[in-house]
Scaffold this motif. Sequence first.
Motif, short mmCIF file in Angstrom:
data_model
loop_
_atom_site.label_atom_id
_atom_site.label_comp_id
_atom_site.label_asym_id
_atom_site.label_seq_id
_atom_site.Cartn_x
_atom_site.Cartn_y
_atom_site.Cartn_z
N LEU A 385 0.84 -1.20 0.00
CA LEU A 385 0.00 0.00 0.00
C LEU A 385 0.88 1.25 0.00
CD1 LEU A 385 -2.91 0.97 -0.08
CD2 LEU A 385 -2.96 0.95 2.41
N ALA A 386 2.01 1.19 0.69
CA ALA A 386 2.92 2.33 0.68
C ALA A 386 3.47 2.57 -0.73
CB ALA A 386 4.07 2.10 1.66
N ARG A 387 3.68 1.50 -1.46
CA ARG A 387 4.12 1.68 -2.86
C ARG A 387 3.07 2.46 -3.64
NH1 ARG A 387 6.03 -3.33 -2.89
NH2 ARG A 387 4.31 -4.23 -4.08
N GLU A 397 -3.32 3.27 -8.56
CA GLU A 397 -2.24 2.32 -8.38
C GLU A 397 -2.73 1.06 -7.65
OE1 GLU A 397 0.58 2.28 -9.75
OE2 GLU A 397 1.43 0.55 -8.65
N VAL A 398 -3.63 1.23 -6.70
CA VAL A 398 -4.22 0.07 -6.02
C VAL A 398 -4.96 -0.79 -7.05
CG1 VAL A 398 -6.07 -0.65 -4.44
CG2 VAL A 398 -4.38 1.04 -3.70
N ALA A 399 -5.68 -0.14 -7.95
CA ALA A 399 -6.39 -0.89 -9.00
C ALA A 399 -5.39 -1.65 -9.88
CB ALA A 399 -7.23 0.06 -9.84
N GLU A 400 -4.26 -1.00 -10.19
CA GLU A 400 -3.21 -1.67 -10.98
C GLU A 400 -2.74 -2.93 -10.26
OE1 GLU A 400 -1.75 -0.98 -13.87
OE2 GLU A 400 -2.89 0.85 -14.30
N LEU A 409 -10.42 -6.14 -7.61
CA LEU A 409 -10.11 -4.71 -7.39
C LEU A 409 -9.45 -4.14 -8.64
CD1 LEU A 409 -8.47 -4.86 -3.86
CD2 LEU A 409 -10.43 -3.46 -4.47
N ALA A 410 -10.16 -4.24 -9.76
CA ALA A 410 -9.47 -4.03 -11.03
C ALA A 410 -9.69 -2.65 -11.63
CB ALA A 410 -9.87 -5.12 -12.03
N ASP A 411 -10.53 -1.85 -11.04
CA ASP A 411 -10.63 -0.48 -11.56
C ASP A 411 -10.60 0.52 -10.41
OD1 ASP A 411 -13.54 0.35 -10.87
OD2 ASP A 411 -13.71 -1.66 -11.74
N LEU A 441 -4.20 -8.36 -0.53
CA LEU A 441 -3.20 -7.44 -1.11
C LEU A 441 -2.46 -6.66 -0.03
CD1 LEU A 441 -5.08 -5.82 -4.14
CD2 LEU A 441 -2.97 -7.15 -4.27
N TYR A 442 -3.17 -6.26 1.02
CA TYR A 442 -2.60 -5.36 2.02
C TYR A 442 -2.82 -5.90 3.42
CZ TYR A 442 -3.02 -2.52 -2.17
OH TYR A 442 -2.96 -2.07 -3.45
N PRO A 443 -2.19 -7.00 3.75
CA PRO A 443 -2.45 -7.64 5.04
C PRO A 443 -2.09 -6.74 6.23
CG PRO A 443 -0.59 -8.69 3.92
CD PRO A 443 -1.22 -7.76 2.93
N ALA A 444 -1.02 -5.98 6.12
CA ALA A 444 -0.62 -5.15 7.27
C ALA A 444 -1.64 -4.03 7.50
CB ALA A 444 0.77 -4.58 7.03
#
Length: 594
Positions: A385-387, A397-400, A409-411, A441-444
Amino acid sequence: MLIVLGPSPASGGAAAPPDEWSAVVVPDGEGAPEPAVRFRRAQAPDVVRGLPARLGAEAAQVRWVLASVAEAYAPWIAAGVHVDRCWDLGLVQRILTRAASAPGSGVGPTGGSGGAGYRPVCEIPVLEPEDPAAHPRHDPAQDAFFDLPGAAQTGPDALMLAAELRAQRAAVEHSAHPHRLRLLVAAESQGALVAAEIRAAGLPWSRPVHEALLAEQLGPRPPEGERPARLQALAERIGAALGAPGMNPDSQPTLLRALQTAGVTVESTRQWELNRWIEQGGAARQERAALLAPVMEYKALARLWTANGWHWLDQWVGQDGRFHATYLVGGVVTGRWAAHGGGAMQVPSGVRDAVRADPGWTLTVADASQVEPRILAAMARDEALARAGTTPDLYREVAEQGRAAGTALADRARAKVALLGAMYGATTGDSAALMPHLRRLYPAAIGLLERAAAVGEAGGQVSTWLGRWSPAPDEEWLASVADVSTQAAESSARRRRRSAGRFTRNFVVQGTAAEWALCWMGEIRRRLRAAGMATQLVFFVHDEVVLHGPAEEAEAVRALVADAATAAGRLLFGQAPVDFPLTVASMGSYAEAK
DNA sequence: GGCTAGTGCCAC
DNA sequence: AAACGTGGCACTAGCC
């Protein structure tokens, strides 16, 4: 150097005159604080201007300690005295008192490394600037009435305030994260300066533009007690269309009954429900829309009229052409600012065109992008998520990433709904359905939110990054979640636990975002002062600031505001793992923003 | 007259 | 009571 300013203590058994104040210098090392100067309260600006030099200190090195900056600072600004740093004992007391009730904070009686736990030396109410107590009127009769022995007419004296300061400093130093709490104390106090300065400066508001906007939409200003012409005409059309002539659309029960009688199957008169009824009309959609058009239009215009109409202008925009919003620093439980009077935090987009820069000056509007998910990424140290948080459009970027991982979570729209839902605690609909993908995708990040929710459900307290704690549940809540005597009680208990969980889940993110915003504004203020600019902060709404200044400063101001955002991220998170990009632009009218 | 609850809409 | 967080505020209805 710390200098406490407050009412003079009694000396030699004699009470000090009621309007006498003292400056108490708090030594860095050993030694008791002592009143260094006594003065009439109204002379405070002169003391602030002159005292540092007399003590051999740089003005910028002094931290002025006050019971309430909101109460004391306005006259200083009026006298042209601005200070660099302060310590607001009332605001800090509120933070520490709450922290003291949380076992993990290190501030309470059970925690701390050597501290006995924070207990206020004296109670310092957080006053609203409008609070009559903040501006005592000099009515001799009243004075006589309140001049009873022992009456706390002026609040704690300067020596008591110095003792309170000492207790607060000890509590901060013994807390679980002193460097963070120190920052919160400084930022909150600086916020009090900013809030007072924003209020004093005011948002430049064009009465002619606002009046033209009202005339265009509502017609000419009506006589007192009458509806504007356009609204009156709409009211009559509504009555005719619904077969209820003469009805008053301002009366919700009347309107609802008339709608239902006319075959509009709704259970409330809310816009979204009326819209839903129209959408469900199938072939009859056009007809339905036409039937309700005057109702919708009436609602929109009535809102404009009552919330931001001529009355609002008269009440809130003075002869100086400014809207002086009163901010309450930390007025929201999460630490967000609240505003009192004039609906400063809800200026509708439709009237923002009335916000106009003075001739030769410009408005610079900066809006921080997607602060909350960025904050979440940084707090949780969630790498992926930081990326996304290092890019200008986090949701894209999350969608990417979601697409690359083969998730739903594609768009961008779904990514946004999913993340917001995760931070709000959505339990139904699209956003809840996307949670498993988000968790993978973002477990933390999701883990942090779910832990916060679990604490809340169990009746515990959570903390922001810098150490602002959520309130402990009250007796009533504890009793209600313990009651499983009936099925109804049990389901109510479950509902209330969930609700508390959604609150704590959101608290950590919203509260830390508020801390970032506080630091952002503090950095903006500091940099404007250091550069000696004429540009001023004039407005603030959670993640957006408006500055007003000479056009020739605008370019530098835009860069300054962006640098301040980056600096705020560093202050909170060190080498911040995410960016805090802004949408920033300079303009003549606030309506040009976004 | 003041007060509160209910309703609805605005902002983030 | 719109699913899903934090608020302010205006208006009506109904109470004392």
